[in-house]
Design a protein around this motif. Structure first.
Motif, PDB file in Angstrom:
ATOM      1  N   TYR A 112      49.545  37.910  38.138  1.00  0.00           N
ATOM      2  CA  TYR A 112      50.098  37.330  39.365  1.00  0.00           C
ATOM      3  C   TYR A 112      51.241  36.344  39.148  1.00  0.00           C
ATOM      4  O   TYR A 112      51.822  35.866  40.131  1.00  0.00           O
ATOM      5  N   HIS A 156      52.433  40.797  47.259  1.00  0.00           N
ATOM      6  CA  HIS A 156      51.192  40.161  47.692  1.00  0.00           C
ATOM      7  C   HIS A 156      51.002  38.774  47.080  1.00  0.00           C
ATOM      8  O   HIS A 156      50.097  38.036  47.491  1.00  0.00           O
ATOM      9  N   ASP A 194      45.235  39.337  50.674  1.00  0.00           N
ATOM     10  CA  ASP A 194      44.254  40.415  50.532  1.00  0.00           C
ATOM     11  C   ASP A 194      44.651  41.603  51.394  1.00  0.00           C
ATOM     12  O   ASP A 194      45.734  41.629  52.005  1.00  0.00           O
ATOM     13  N   GLU A 195      43.790  42.608  51.450  1.00  0.00           N
ATOM     14  CA  GLU A 195      44.124  43.844  52.172  1.00  0.00           C
ATOM     15  C   GLU A 195      44.327  43.614  53.667  1.00  0.00           C
ATOM     16  O   GLU A 195      44.942  44.435  54.356  1.00  0.00           O
ATOM     17  N   ASN A 196      43.819  42.486  54.181  1.00  0.00           N
ATOM     18  CA  ASN A 196      44.004  42.150  55.597  1.00  0.00           C
ATOM     19  C   ASN A 196      45.154  41.176  55.830  1.00  0.00           C
ATOM     20  O   ASN A 196      45.356  40.691  56.943  1.00  0.00           O
ATOM     21  N   GLY A 197      45.893  40.879  54.767  1.00  0.00           N
ATOM     22  CA  GLY A 197      47.015  39.969  54.902  1.00  0.00           C
ATOM     23  C   GLY A 197      46.623  38.502  54.926  1.00  0.00           C
ATOM     24  O   GLY A 197      47.440  37.649  55.267  1.00  0.00           O
ATOM     25  N   GLU A 235      45.724  35.043  53.097  1.00  0.00           N
ATOM     26  CA  GLU A 235      46.051  34.404  51.824  1.00  0.00           C
ATOM     27  C   GLU A 235      44.799  33.811  51.182  1.00  0.00           C
ATOM     28  O   GLU A 235      44.054  33.073  51.826  1.00  0.00           O
ATOM     29  N   LYS A 236      44.573  34.151  49.920  1.00  0.00           N
ATOM     30  CA  LYS A 236      43.384  33.700  49.199  1.00  0.00           C
ATOM     31  C   LYS A 236      43.789  33.032  47.888  1.00  0.00           C
ATOM     32  O   LYS A 236      44.718  33.462  47.223  1.00  0.00           O
TER      33      LYS A 236
END
Length: 303
Positions: free
Chosen positions: A239, A141, A180-183, A185-186
């Protein structure tokens, strides 16, 4: 003449061996110097097999190779006032960058640096960052990793001071991008996660006046910052596991630029030639691999 040459080459050999044998300042353990990311800057020219100083501009960062050079055993990175245009946009300063051609992830990263004369408006920095398509399958991720070993003279606004940071406020920050969980990018930055990403040290000296040691140890579990051999901050390594380039830069900061639309833009009303040209000076960069605790091979991935 033969005797003189013998002495000359003996001095070179001793200097080379001592550079390889030297250990990180302030931390114990058994370390191996990694040549691909280490440089004493004693030569007459940039080692272009090891470093890239010809990168294309990034937004307002107008990198030019003539702003990076070696002299008298030091690396010099300059910022200068020069109005110019790119892609129909007007810019006002040109600066320098030095980036390793190979990438790495874990190790101990140390540089001896003297800040630039101009304050506020510029940020001398020593940092690691990923770019391209490199990924770590154990952290699928994570799409970007950046470790700021030091960003000095930033003069950023600080809530706790209700004003701008003084020149002796030394930043040691983290930045990353994750899915994130929806793919989607943050970004995760000091503004979003100050508990994890925002770190600083209030120095009892001015970084413009002399050389100081700025360092960080990066392990799979933890990131620890050191200044002059003293631990000043630490964070869990959540990360920061991608291959990263070892980088030295001069960059513009407020009031010469501002953050807008997710990036940086010049502020023409604050543009000035006053204080330019100016430069940061780097005595050396040394990177070590710890060989007495965890298995942490230095990556040799290239651009």
């Amino acid at each position: 003449m033969i005797r003189q040459l013998s002495v000359f080459f003996s001095v070179i050999l001793v200097t080379s061996l001592s550079a390889k044998d030297v250990q990180p300042v302030g931390v114990g353990g058994n370390w191996k110097l990694v040549e691909a990311f280490s440089d004493e800057f004693d030569g007459k020219a940039i080692n272009e097999k090891k470093w890239d100083h010809r990168l294309k501009p990034w937004g307002e960062r107008s990198w030019t190779p003539d702003n990076v050079w070696q002299k008298d055993g030091n690396l010099h990175i300059r910022a200068r006032y020069e109005e110019h245009a790119r892609k129909g946009k007007e810019y006002f300063y040109k600066m320098g960058i030095l980036r390793s051609r190979q990438k790495t992830t874990y190790g101990y990263f140390e540089a001896r640096i003297k800040g630039c004369d101009r304050f506020p408006g510029l940020c001398p920095a020593f940092w690691l960052y990923s770019y391209g398509v490199d990924r770590n399958p154990d952290y699928p991720h994570v799409t970007y990793s950046e470790i700021d070993i030091v960003e000095m003279q930033q003069n950023n606004y600080l809530k706790e001071l209700k004003g701008k940071a003084p020149v002796n406020h030394i930043d040691c920050n983290l930045h990353t991008r994750v899915l994130d969980e929806n793919g989607v990018e943050k970004w995760i930055r000091p503004q979003q996660r100050p508990d994890l990403c925002a770190h600083h040290y209030t120095a009892p000296w001015d970084p413009r006046d002399d050389f100081h040691l700025y360092a960080a140890e990066v392990t799979p579990d933890k990131i620890t910052w050191y200044i002059d051999g003293k631990e000043v901050a630490s964070a869990e390594n959540v990360y920061w596991h991608l291959p990263m380039a070892v980088t030295l830069t001069m960059e513009a900061r407020p009031p010469l630029i501002k953050w807008a639309n997710g990036g940086r833009v010049p502020v023409p009303e604050n543009v000035t030639p006053e204080g330019f040209p100016t430069e940061m000076v780097v005595d050396y960069v040394r990177v070590w691999e710890r060989i007495d605790s965890f298995d942490s091979p230095i990556s040799s991935s290239k651009n």
